[in-house]
Scaffold this active site. Sequence first.
Site, PDB file in Angstrom:
ATOM      1  N   HIS A 162       0.799  -1.221   0.000  1.00 57.56           N
ATOM      2  CA  HIS A 162       0.000   0.000   0.000  1.00 57.56           C
ATOM      3  C   HIS A 162       0.838   1.282   0.000  1.00 57.56           C
ATOM      4  O   HIS A 162       0.281   2.373   0.193  1.00 57.56           O
ATOM      5  CB  HIS A 162      -0.964  -0.001   1.188  1.00 57.56           C
ATOM      6  CG  HIS A 162      -2.082  -0.977   1.044  1.00 57.56           C
ATOM      7  ND1 HIS A 162      -2.032  -2.248   1.545  1.00 57.56           N
ATOM      8  CD2 HIS A 162      -3.269  -0.888   0.394  1.00 57.56           C
ATOM      9  CE1 HIS A 162      -3.143  -2.897   1.226  1.00 57.56           C
ATOM     10  NE2 HIS A 162      -3.905  -2.099   0.534  1.00 57.56           N
ATOM     11  N   ARG A 191     -15.284  -5.933   2.687  1.00 62.99           N
ATOM     12  CA  ARG A 191     -15.402  -4.500   2.448  1.00 62.99           C
ATOM     13  C   ARG A 191     -15.598  -4.282   0.951  1.00 62.99           C
ATOM     14  O   ARG A 191     -15.430  -5.222   0.170  1.00 62.99           O
ATOM     15  CB  ARG A 191     -14.168  -3.729   2.952  1.00 62.99           C
ATOM     16  CG  ARG A 191     -12.897  -4.059   2.185  1.00 62.99           C
ATOM     17  CD  ARG A 191     -11.672  -3.391   2.811  1.00 62.99           C
ATOM     18  NE  ARG A 191     -11.680  -1.941   2.674  1.00 62.99           N
ATOM     19  CZ  ARG A 191     -11.168  -1.276   1.635  1.00 62.99           C
ATOM     20  NH1 ARG A 191     -10.613  -1.927   0.642  1.00 62.99           N
ATOM     21  NH2 ARG A 191     -11.188   0.036   1.593  1.00 62.99           N
ATOM     22  N   ASN A 193     -14.586  -1.475  -2.179  1.00 62.60           N
ATOM     23  CA  ASN A 193     -13.980  -0.202  -2.567  1.00 62.60           C
ATOM     24  C   ASN A 193     -14.475   0.202  -3.950  1.00 62.60           C
ATOM     25  O   ASN A 193     -15.185  -0.555  -4.605  1.00 62.60           O
ATOM     26  CB  ASN A 193     -12.453  -0.217  -2.424  1.00 62.60           C
ATOM     27  CG  ASN A 193     -11.765  -0.770  -3.628  1.00 62.60           C
ATOM     28  OD1 ASN A 193     -12.398  -1.337  -4.520  1.00 62.60           O
ATOM     29  ND2 ASN A 193     -10.470  -0.616  -3.681  1.00 62.60           N
ATOM     30  N   GLU A 237     -15.153  -3.209  -6.037  1.00 61.05           N
ATOM     31  CA  GLU A 237     -14.571  -4.505  -5.682  1.00 61.05           C
ATOM     32  C   GLU A 237     -15.161  -4.967  -4.354  1.00 61.05           C
ATOM     33  O   GLU A 237     -15.055  -4.252  -3.358  1.00 61.05           O
ATOM     34  CB  GLU A 237     -13.054  -4.394  -5.511  1.00 61.05           C
ATOM     35  CG  GLU A 237     -12.296  -4.093  -6.775  1.00 61.05           C
ATOM     36  CD  GLU A 237     -10.789  -3.964  -6.531  1.00 61.05           C
ATOM     37  OE1 GLU A 237     -10.355  -4.081  -5.357  1.00 61.05           O
ATOM     38  OE2 GLU A 237     -10.059  -3.744  -7.504  1.00 61.05           O
ATOM     39  N   TYR A 289      -5.067   9.961  -7.315  1.00 63.66           N
ATOM     40  CA  TYR A 289      -4.644   8.549  -7.337  1.00 63.66           C
ATOM     41  C   TYR A 289      -5.641   7.706  -8.136  1.00 63.66           C
ATOM     42  O   TYR A 289      -5.261   6.820  -8.885  1.00 63.66           O
ATOM     43  CB  TYR A 289      -4.539   8.030  -5.897  1.00 63.66           C
ATOM     44  CG  TYR A 289      -4.301   6.539  -5.810  1.00 63.66           C
ATOM     45  CD1 TYR A 289      -3.012   6.022  -5.925  1.00 63.66           C
ATOM     46  CD2 TYR A 289      -5.351   5.653  -5.635  1.00 63.66           C
ATOM     47  CE1 TYR A 289      -2.791   4.658  -5.867  1.00 63.66           C
ATOM     48  CE2 TYR A 289      -5.148   4.293  -5.572  1.00 63.66           C
ATOM     49  CZ  TYR A 289      -3.866   3.794  -5.690  1.00 63.66           C
ATOM     50  OH  TYR A 289      -3.664   2.436  -5.648  1.00 63.66           O
ATOM     51  N   LYS A 290      -6.918   8.004  -7.971  1.00 65.68           N
ATOM     52  CA  LYS A 290      -7.947   7.228  -8.675  1.00 65.68           C
ATOM     53  C   LYS A 290      -8.154   7.706 -10.116  1.00 65.68           C
ATOM     54  O   LYS A 290      -9.018   7.192 -10.815  1.00 65.68           O
ATOM     55  CB  LYS A 290      -9.276   7.305  -7.912  1.00 65.68           C
ATOM     56  CG  LYS A 290      -9.298   6.499  -6.601  1.00 65.68           C
ATOM     57  CD  LYS A 290     -10.643   6.636  -5.893  1.00 65.68           C
ATOM     58  CE  LYS A 290     -10.663   6.002  -4.496  1.00 65.68           C
ATOM     59  NZ  LYS A 290     -11.145   4.629  -4.466  1.00 65.68           N
TER      60      LYS A 290
END
Length: 316
Positions: A162, A191, A193, A237, A289-290
């Site tokens: 990460h 989770r 994302n 995801e 970042y995305k």
Amino acid sequence: MLPYFPFGQRFNDKMGTAPLPESDRLVEVDAHYKAEIALKKQLLTELPAYYFQTLPGHETAQWEVLELVLQHLARFCPDWFSLWQQGKQWHWQNHLLAEETTFTFGDPGTLPVAPLDWVGRQVQEDIVILAGADSTLVGGQLCFGNGWCLNEKIGLPFWQIHAPIMPIVEPMIRAAQKLMERLPVGRPVWRVNWSVKVTDQLDMTSRHTPALDQLLADRLPSLTPNMIGSQLFLRIERQTLTRLPRSGAILFGIHTYQNRLANELNTRPDAALRLAQVFSTTPPAMLAYKGMTAFLPALLTYLDRHVPPQTAEAWC
Ligand code: HEM
């Protein structure tokens, strides 16, 4: 419609994990099953060492994943999958693919490919194994990775995996590291994302990054508030984390779902509001970042126009 919609009142800077109850599915089978398995097989044939890798010494964990997944599929989807176990002799029937496999549990020579590679071809999920005190990535079949690949991450501990996002969400990743250390056997978590893309290409592993960056640059002029809903895709995801009882390793499962933005708004009345709330509170570094920075203003304008009148008030 996406099966999960991880958008609430603002950007979530917490891990967003929840216990995965025994009654819930570890792996999910949906209408895209056959197409996605066919794509996986094609990719694994073309570039086997890119999409599947393992470090030596983690064979027990590979067999544990195979056992867990097959038993789970047979239990939750008995019309589609059957498993007979007689001691170490196992017989697997995948009715969806019209395939049968007989093998000796624990003997890799009785399967056509490595156990983790083989079981990965039964599920839509990408499957990754992490082991050791620092949760090192020791193996995986990763066909639909979002901006990463096994070459880059195999052998790295969780925190180093990460590293690119540590400066942005360090407390979240530190909490996740603790979760990885303490995750008990029999208490899996999950989770979801999210990201926003200009294509619904499933395989977004790193080798495609230059082409995907170029595609975004080419499409930017058409990402206007009028057009953007039909041009963008929500990509989520569903991730699960399961401690394996014998090896102590962790299975990380990733099921990728996608839908065109406009379709999601058509089927989910509160989608525009919730997306706007999250995107407008996401830290700029995370948006960068995305890969969302360039089209964010047009996206927010589009969402603003699509918030139904009765929910708009809550946003103001
Ligand atoms: C509770 C557990 C976890 C949390 C909270 C977490 C959180 C995150 C977040 C916030 C991102 C940034 C991307 C985004 O938001 O879409 C990310 C990226 C990533 N995560 Fe995780 N993650 C977790 C578990 C894992 C595990 C078990 C792996 C194992 C391989 C993993 C591998 C990655 C990779 C490869 C990236 C992309 C990093 C890059 O750009 O190089 N994550 N994760």
